[in-house]
Scaffold this motif. Structure first.
Motif, PDB file in Angstrom:
ATOM      1  N   ILE A 156     -47.132  57.936  56.133  1.00  0.00           N
ATOM      2  CA  ILE A 156     -48.331  58.628  56.623  1.00  0.00           C
ATOM      3  C   ILE A 156     -49.588  57.887  56.166  1.00  0.00           C
ATOM      4  N   CYS A 157     -49.542  57.355  54.938  1.00  0.00           N
ATOM      5  CA  CYS A 157     -50.646  56.537  54.438  1.00  0.00           C
ATOM      6  C   CYS A 157     -50.904  55.359  55.372  1.00  0.00           C
ATOM      7  N   ILE A 158     -49.848  54.651  55.750  1.00  0.00           N
ATOM      8  CA  ILE A 158     -49.986  53.508  56.664  1.00  0.00           C
ATOM      9  C   ILE A 158     -50.470  53.972  58.034  1.00  0.00           C
ATOM     10  N   TRP A 159     -49.984  55.121  58.486  1.00  0.00           N
ATOM     11  CA  TRP A 159     -50.412  55.651  59.784  1.00  0.00           C
ATOM     12  C   TRP A 159     -51.915  55.895  59.790  1.00  0.00           C
ATOM     13  N   PHE A 160     -52.445  56.435  58.693  1.00  0.00           N
ATOM     14  CA  PHE A 160     -53.888  56.652  58.610  1.00  0.00           C
ATOM     15  C   PHE A 160     -54.644  55.316  58.556  1.00  0.00           C
ATOM     16  N   ILE A 161     -54.056  54.321  57.924  1.00  0.00           N
ATOM     17  CA  ILE A 161     -54.687  52.993  57.935  1.00  0.00           C
ATOM     18  C   ILE A 161     -54.745  52.449  59.356  1.00  0.00           C
ATOM     19  N   LEU A 162     -53.676  52.661  60.119  1.00  0.00           N
ATOM     20  CA  LEU A 162     -53.669  52.230  61.515  1.00  0.00           C
ATOM     21  C   LEU A 162     -54.764  52.945  62.309  1.00  0.00           C
ATOM     22  N   LEU A 163     -54.911  54.252  62.057  1.00  0.00           N
ATOM     23  CA  LEU A 163     -55.970  55.002  62.734  1.00  0.00           C
ATOM     24  C   LEU A 163     -57.350  54.505  62.307  1.00  0.00           C
ATOM     25  N   ALA A 164     -57.464  54.146  61.017  1.00  0.00           N
ATOM     26  CA  ALA A 164     -58.749  53.631  60.516  1.00  0.00           C
ATOM     27  C   ALA A 164     -59.131  52.342  61.231  1.00  0.00           C
ATOM     28  N   MET A 192     -51.670  51.694  69.725  1.00  0.00           N
ATOM     29  CA  MET A 192     -50.465  51.141  70.350  1.00  0.00           C
ATOM     30  C   MET A 192     -49.582  50.490  69.281  1.00  0.00           C
ATOM     31  N   ASN A 193     -48.271  50.508  69.540  1.00  0.00           N
ATOM     32  CA  ASN A 193     -47.292  49.813  68.688  1.00  0.00           C
ATOM     33  C   ASN A 193     -47.311  50.301  67.237  1.00  0.00           C
ATOM     34  N   GLN A 194     -47.631  51.572  67.025  1.00  0.00           N
ATOM     35  CA  GLN A 194     -47.679  52.084  65.657  1.00  0.00           C
ATOM     36  C   GLN A 194     -46.309  52.022  64.979  1.00  0.00           C
ATOM     37  N   LEU A 235     -42.957  38.254  65.210  1.00  0.00           N
ATOM     38  CA  LEU A 235     -41.652  38.536  65.803  1.00  0.00           C
ATOM     39  C   LEU A 235     -41.727  39.652  66.835  1.00  0.00           C
ATOM     40  N   LEU A 236     -42.566  40.667  66.559  1.00  0.00           N
ATOM     41  CA  LEU A 236     -42.657  41.834  67.445  1.00  0.00           C
ATOM     42  C   LEU A 236     -43.804  41.735  68.446  1.00  0.00           C
ATOM     43  N   GLY A 237     -44.470  40.590  68.488  1.00  0.00           N
ATOM     44  CA  GLY A 237     -45.523  40.378  69.468  1.00  0.00           C
ATOM     45  C   GLY A 237     -46.798  41.156  69.201  1.00  0.00           C
ATOM     46  N   LEU A 238     -47.143  41.337  67.920  1.00  0.00           N
ATOM     47  CA  LEU A 238     -48.350  42.072  67.548  1.00  0.00           C
ATOM     48  C   LEU A 238     -49.453  41.106  67.148  1.00  0.00           C
ATOM     49  N   ASP A 239     -50.654  41.631  67.019  1.00  0.00           N
ATOM     50  CA  ASP A 239     -51.790  40.828  66.558  1.00  0.00           C
ATOM     51  C   ASP A 239     -51.612  40.548  65.066  1.00  0.00           C
TER      52      ASP A 239
END
Length: 297
Positions: A198-206, A211-213, A249-253
């Motif tokens: 959840i901590c990482i999820w909030f960092i992603l939102l920040a 996409m690709n969460q 590997l997963l095609g992310l930035d």
């Protein structure tokens, strides 16, 4: 000779971390990462920090359950203080005594407990965390839609019950004195890693990543497993390398991916630094229903 070996080991860890960080910064756009971090939403970062702290508090409760099996009946409050101090030692004083080693030393010095059993519960506490990192990673990989995973998803699904059974058998055969708390500590480990996800999820939102969460969460879990390998200082360098190649590997930035790793490290460092207070202040080891003991720094 022991001190010399410790200095050599620490020096190698510093060197490996430095090489990995240098390597990553030659592969990414540093100015772009700087812009990504500057534009991050502070509210979501505060929420991320709260869940990170929550994960550490639950982790301390799990460790205290192991201590109780050794008849070290610490209160959760005093154990959490030791836990914070251990985090500080692990991240900021790598050349000195490690966090786990310090906790073991203090408790062995204060209470009548066998060294072998003290080391065992500290190792089991780490292994329990690794088990849930592995389980969550397998669960997310099993349902990830990446083409590279086609034909392998059944392996990840099968690995989940097998890993639990293997860890249970390991406890039963070699550490049967902690077997009564196996499921309770496993459940707490699940909560620890869930809070960090959840901590990482909030960092992603920040960072405004919608996409690709799932992909970023998988990379984080794998990086956490890699970071446990004692080749670098507190996982510095190894986590960033994992985020970089995982994104590739997963095609992310890759710049964003490394930015997520940097923000997680900054949160870890800020929380770990709280432990400096207990480096200078004597910790009173309060025991449940007994008189107080004290730990001298």
């Amino acid at each position: 000779m022991a001190k010399l070996n410790k200095k050599v080991t620490t020096g190698l860890k510093v060197l490996i971390s430095a090489v990995l960080i240098y390597f990553i910064f030659t592969k990414i756009n540093v100015s772009e990462i700087k812009d990504i971090l500057i534009k991050s939403n502070p509210l979501y970062l505060v929420l991320a920090a709260i869940f990170f702290i929550l994960s550490k508090f639950i982790g301390a409760i799990r460790l205290n359950l192991y201590f109780h099996r050794l008849n070290i009946m610490l209160t959760n409050a005093s154990n959490f203080k030791l836990y914070l101090l251990g985090m500080f030692y692990n991240l900021f004083l790598p050349g000195g005594i490690g966090g786990d080693a310090y906790k073991g030393y203090i408790l062995k010095k204060t209470f009548d407990v066998k060294t072998k059993r003290m080391v065992s519960v500290l190792v089991l506490d780490r292994l329990g965390g690794l088990l849930l990192l592995f389980i969550y990673a397998c669960a997310l990989l099993a349902f990830h839609n990446a083409d590279i995973l086609n034909g392998y998803r059944w392996i990840f699904v099968s690995a989940i019950p097998i890993s639990v059974i293997v860890f249970w058998l390991l406890n039963k055969k070699f550490f049967n004195y902690v077997l009564p708390i196996f499921w309770k500590t496993t459940a707490l480990s699940a909560l620890v890693q869930l809070a960090q996800l959840i901590c990482i999820w909030f960092i992603l939102l920040a960072l405004n990543i919608e996409m690709n969460q799932i992909s970023y969460l998988i990379i984080f879990l794998i990086s956490s497993i890699v970071a446990v390998v004692p080749l670098t200082l507190g996982g510095i360098g190894s986590r960033e390398v994992t985020f970089y190649y995982g994104a590739k590997l997963l095609g992310l930035d890759q710049n964003i991916s490394v930015g997520v790793s940097v923000l997680f490290f900054l949160i870890t460092a800020m929380v770990s630094f709280i432990g400096v207070w207990y480096h200078f202040k004597k910790i009173k080891l309060e025991l449940a229903h007994t008189s107080n003991q004290s730990a001298n720094e």
